[in-house]
Design an enzyme around this catalytic site. Structure first.
Site, PDB file in Angstrom:
ATOM      1  N   CYS A  85     -88.672  34.513 -39.574  1.00 18.61           N
ATOM      2  CA  CYS A  85     -90.135  34.567 -39.613  1.00 18.61           C
ATOM      3  C   CYS A  85     -90.716  33.161 -39.447  1.00 18.61           C
ATOM      4  O   CYS A  85     -90.598  32.584 -38.381  1.00 18.61           O
ATOM      5  CB  CYS A  85     -90.602  35.239 -40.907  1.00 18.61           C
ATOM      6  SG  CYS A  85     -92.300  35.827 -40.822  1.00 18.61           S
ATOM      7  N   HIS A 193     -87.335  40.385 -41.238  1.00 21.87           N
ATOM      8  CA  HIS A 193     -86.737  39.841 -42.465  1.00 21.87           C
ATOM      9  C   HIS A 193     -85.500  40.629 -42.893  1.00 21.87           C
ATOM     10  O   HIS A 193     -85.625  41.543 -43.728  1.00 21.87           O
ATOM     11  CB  HIS A 193     -87.754  39.916 -43.608  1.00 21.87           C
ATOM     12  CG  HIS A 193     -88.888  38.955 -43.515  1.00 21.87           C
ATOM     13  ND1 HIS A 193     -88.822  37.684 -44.043  1.00 21.87           N
ATOM     14  CD2 HIS A 193     -90.122  39.072 -42.975  1.00 21.87           C
ATOM     15  CE1 HIS A 193     -89.976  37.064 -43.826  1.00 21.87           C
ATOM     16  NE2 HIS A 193     -90.782  37.880 -43.184  1.00 21.87           N
ATOM     17  N   GLU A 195     -83.384  39.771 -44.995  1.00 18.98           N
ATOM     18  CA  GLU A 195     -83.171  39.564 -46.438  1.00 18.98           C
ATOM     19  C   GLU A 195     -83.980  40.553 -47.273  1.00 18.98           C
ATOM     20  O   GLU A 195     -83.771  40.672 -48.474  1.00 18.98           O
ATOM     21  CB  GLU A 195     -83.474  38.107 -46.817  1.00 18.98           C
ATOM     22  CG  GLU A 195     -84.941  37.740 -46.984  1.00 18.98           C
ATOM     23  CD  GLU A 195     -85.675  37.449 -45.675  1.00 18.98           C
ATOM     24  OE1 GLU A 195     -85.157  37.811 -44.597  1.00 18.98           O
ATOM     25  OE2 GLU A 195     -86.784  36.875 -45.733  1.00 18.98           O
TER      26      GLU A 195
END
Lengths: 221, 719
Positions: A85, A193, A195
């Site tokens: 990002c 993302h 994560e």
């Protein structure tokens, strides 16, 4: 095996990236943007967020931080790096990766889980997936509209450096590109993302394989 | 610079009533200076002083074994075990958002985040409750875009996940939108920071961003009614900088670790004035400020302007002098201002000095704890007329009308503009019931909800007040969370009108009764009065924000309905259609009484759902739109059709309280019915989940068709 996670003022996914690295078995050292040297690490993570408030241009001021000179040197030495990002925006602003991230085509911030197609398995980041796999990964950005000139886009495709494409382009990105690799395939920048899709508590573990495989490869190295 | 003379006009322009000015003269024993008048106005306005509401707020239940700190501090604090606490509050930013939607909403979010991290808590969740005028009103579209972008712009950059909220539309908000922002943070119970100053001669330190002229007089503006001159008030709206707020949060939390902080208070409404007075008043000390030391972003600022500025991202702290160097180093690291601007003094005095001149010298305690208080006359809201007959309607037509309405369609267009997953602890994003986040590093989870049905409150303030709390209770129970505590954001019209004051008193009575019965004490809150434009008040809107806990060894209820699941309703259905969504949206009738709330039944049904979580695959509370809307929403979220047995309008669209819709397989349904029998909780099978259509009695439509209406309406109305 160790990762550094760079912290800029305004980074807000730094802890998230740290946790994903750690859960995959990497040791993590947080590195402040004013530091002038990197610790000895196998990979540098540049987290999401709003470094310097996204003022001027997303990632532009962060790219001038002292630590970014070291990140550039690290990648020039052939070191691994991974930007998510805002981290992807920083990687393009430092010139480590080509292109730029423009404002989303609908001019709105978008947070939603999107479909990604794995376009290459020829990298430590994507080897854990099958070619053509479709995975769901959250995006959360205002400026994720990937742009590069036609020649650059052709080169990225010709060199098999598009890592992920959107299955339903949310932000106007050129050729549906969601993430790209450096020419030596050791740097990945992506807007989604992984994560945030890395644990059962997230209700989606499609991103976990990226971190798991990364750790495997780095531990073999 | 010469200060203006005190005239009647000047006093009135400060929102100070003649009797209040007489009181000022008594306190000062002389005519106040211009700066002093400004300080009185800032402290005694409704927004800061709660002068009309205090007397009634005293009756709310605010204690319980779970409560560490109730109302009166920056935010409420509730124990969640293992030495951890959740710190939360909700606050309005209505008037500024109407005048300047982006900045008004943004700084509303900023203010509430600051309230939370001022106490030593890292913000972990945000919500916002938004009320706008009807879609055809000329301001509405602009307000929706501006407010939503402002909320997102601030929260996303700051890095707090927005996990819930509400959006409603009613003509009563045409001239006065509501923006209620909620934030919750996580703290260790042994590292909580309060605002009461202690110790004499200790440095008062200014932290954060520089002071400018923005927001001068904001709190006074927020305490007045609107008229056609509002555009002139735009300069009173503050401008937010979430990047500075993020650094201020990191620096403040880091500073707290050094042990340098004796007490700390954020600068919100009435900025430097209010924060200094609060710290002094709570610590029973005086404060001296030397204004030339205040970091300033504009030139030639006067004492008056500095004392009343509402520039954002600022804090005031009383420092342990032995830790000054350490403390300053933290703020240098984050490139933020750190300036000693005064000291605590051993007398009841608020002394403001600017370049050696005394600009204000007043008894500090008279500004806050002994500010004026009113017992305003109020009249109870008349009993609602009984509801005339409601014609039977084709159920699919009724449902479609709701799904197409701005009030009941999907809010995706809104919440997708908010980052709901930053911090990577979000377990359930907005869109279907309460938001859920994991407590970082543990298996515990917290659930968040924000609820009120203003139509009910208007028809019957007492039952409507109860209902807001009851719905919050249900939303938390429906995900398997134990409701812990509540924050209230009380938005009403002009309290000087007895009918409006009657709504306020009634709603508080209902809220208090429900919070007591459901063991959800009020730990923080905010009152916003004078929400009127040209004499027209808003619907009474006491927004209830509530937090629940899912223990580490408990499973949340977060599953989905599957093909073959049975649909059951927990709780009793009588078919109450008064003030219902169907009546308002389809028949354009706002009639009848609000549904009655049986708090014992609420408690029993909620306990039953939580106790039987292993038998329940998917659960949602029944509220606006009744069974029909809840069943559709569950089917839509689950991607499976639903068939309801009834085609009776009251059974499908009635809004009886204390009810949940549950999906589970046949064996579980049987076990659930036995358990309900034993617990004395009403339960009934109402249909099943299967196929790809929504069917109610003999009326049927494809789920995909209804889903398109549901998902696309909002953008269709406002994008």
């Amino acid at each position: 095996m160790k990762a550094a996670v760079i912290v800029f003022p305004g980074s807000n996914c730094d802890r998230d990236l740290k946790r994903a690295f750690e859960q995959a078995g990497l040791g993590v050292e947080m590195v402040w943007h004013k530091d002038t040297s990197l610790p000895k690490v196998d990979i540098v993570g540049i987290p999401g967020g709003f470094s310097f408030g996204d003022y001027l241009r997303c990632g532009a001021i962060a790219a001038q931080s002292p630590i970014c000179r070291e990140v550039v040197a690290h990648t020039e030495r052939g070191g691994y790096a991974f930007g998510v990002c805002n981290g992807f925006q920083v990687l393009t602003e430092t010139g480590i990766l080509p292109g730029a991230l423009l404002r989303n085509a609908n001019l709105k911030y978008i947070c939603r889980t999107v479909g990604l197609k794995v376009e290459t398995t020829e990298s430590v980041f994507t080897k854990g997936y099958g070619l053509g796999d479709e995975i769901g990964v959250p995006i959360a950005h205002h400026d994720g509209n990937y742009f590069a000139d036609e020649a650059t886009l052709d080169a990225l495709e010709g060199e098999n450096r598009v890592a992920f494409r959107y299955t339903d382009n949310p932000n106007g990105s050129a050729r549906d590109i969601a993430g790209i690799l450096s020419s030596n395939r050791r740097v990945l920048g992506m807007m989604p993302h992984p994560e945030r899709a890395a644990e059962s508590a997230h209700g989606n573990e499609d991103g976990a394989r990226l971190f798991a495989h990364l750790t495997e490869v780095l531990s073999d190295a | 610079m010469q200060e203006p003379a005190i005239t009647e006009k000047l006093i009135e322009a400060h929102g100070i009533k003649p009797d209040e000015y007489a009181e000022i003269l008594r306190i000062m024993n002389r005519e106040p200076t211009f700066t002093e008048l400004g300080i009185f106005s800032a402290m005694w306005n409704e927004h800061c002083s709660y002068k009309s509401s205090k007397i009634h707020l005293k009756n709310l239940p605010t204690t319980g074994p779970q409560v560490i700190c109730g109302p009166g501090e920056n935010a409420g604090i509730v124990d969640i075990g293992d030495g951890q606490a959740v710190v939360f509050k909700m606050e309005s930013h209505n008037h500024p958002s109407y005048i300047e939607p982006y900045q008004g909403a943004a700084t509303g979010v900023g203010g509430i985040l600051r309230d939370v991290f001022t106490m030593g808590a890292r913000p972990i969740a945000a919500m916002n409750s938004l009320s706008f005028g009807v879609k055809d009103h000329h301001k509405t579209r602009q307000l929706v875009h501006g407010v939503v972008e402002g909320v997102g712009g601030y929260g996303n950059c700051f890095g707090v996940p927005t996990v819930g909220g509400e959006v409603r539309f009613d003509e009563a908000y045409n001239g006065n939108c509501l923006v209620n922002a909620f934030a919750a943070g996580l703290a260790d119970t042994d590292k909580i920071f309060y605002s009461a100053a202690s110790g004499v001669g200790r440095p008062v330190v200014y932290l954060g961003a520089k002071t400018g002229r923005d927001g001068v007089g904001g709190a006074t503006m927020a305490s007045a009614e609107f008229d056609e001159s509002i555009e002139e008030k735009r300069p009173t709206v503050q401008v937010g900088d979430p990047f500075t707020e993020k650094r201020l949060m990191e620096a403040t939390l880091e500073l707290m670790q050094t042990g340098a902080v004796i007490s700390i208070q954020d600068m919100g409404a009435a900025g430097l004035t209010c924060s200094a007075v609060e710290m002094g008043d709570k610590g029973k000390l005086g404060i001296r400020l030397d204004l030339e030391k205040v970091p300033q972003r504009e030139e030639n600022m006067t004492a008056y302007e500095m004392m009343l500025s509402e520039s954002q991202e600022r804090m005031l702290m009383v420092l342990d002098p032995s830790k000054e160097t350490e403390a300053k180093a933290v703020f240098d690291k984050w490139d933020l201002d750190f300036a000693i601007v005064g000291e605590t003094i051993d007398e009841d005095r608020f002394l403001i000095v600017h370049n050696g001149d005394v600009k204000a010298d007043m008894p500090l305690s008279r500004l806050s704890s002994s500010a004026p208080e009113y017992d305003r006359p109020w009249e109870p809201t008349p009993e609602a007329e009984p509801l005339a007959d409601v014609p039977q309607i084709d159920p699919i037509d009724g449902l479609k009308a709701l799904l197409a309405s701005p009030n009941y369609c999907s809010r995706e267009w809104v919440y997708e503009q908010y980052d709901s997953q930053v911090m990577a602890d979000t377990v359930r994003i907005p869109g279907f019931g309460a938001g859920v986040i994991r407590v970082d590093g543990t298996e515990k989870k917290l659930a968040f909800t924000s609820d009120v049905t203003p139509r009910y409150v208007k028809a019957n303030p007492v039952e409507g007040g109860k209902q807001a709390v009851a719905e919050a209770f249900r939303n938390l129970c429906a995900v398997g969370a134990k409701p812990l505590a509540t924050t209230d954001n009380l938005n009403f019209g002009n309290p000087e009108k007895p009918a409006i004051m009657g709504q306020f008193v009634g709603a508080l009575q209902g809220i208090g009764a429900a919070c007591s019965a459901l063991d959800m004490p009020i730990v923080s809150g905010n009152v916003s009065l004078y929400n009127e434009t040209d004499g027209q008040g808003i619907l009474p809107t006491p927004t209830i924000g509530a937090v629940g806990l899912i223990a580490a060894d408990e499973e949340p209820i977060l599953g989905y309905a599957r093909d073959g699941h049975v649909a059951l309703v927990v709780g009793e259905t009588t078919g109450h259609l008064g003030q219902s969504a169907l009546l308002a949206e389809v028949f354009n009738r706002v009639e009848g009484d609000a549904p009655a709330v049986d708090l014992d039944a609420e408690l029993a049904a909620g306990d039953f759902v939580r106790a039987n979580r292993e038998l329940i695959k998917c659960c949602t509370d029944l509220s606006d739109g009744g069974l029909a809307l809840a069943a559709f929403e569950m089917a839509e979220a689950s991607g499976v059709g639903v068939q309801l047995d009834s085609d009776e309008t009251p059974a499908l669209f009635g809004e009886d309280q204390a009810r949940y819709l549950v999906a589970c397989n046949f064996d579980q349904a049987e076990a659930l019915m036995i358990a309900a029998g034993q617990a004395g909780v009403p339960i009934a099978t109402v249909g099943r989940f299967s196929g790809d259509t929504v069917k109610m009695g003999g009326s049927e439509a494809a789920l995909s068709e209804l889903s398109s209406v549901y998902r696309e309406s909002f953008a269709g109305h406002f994008a």
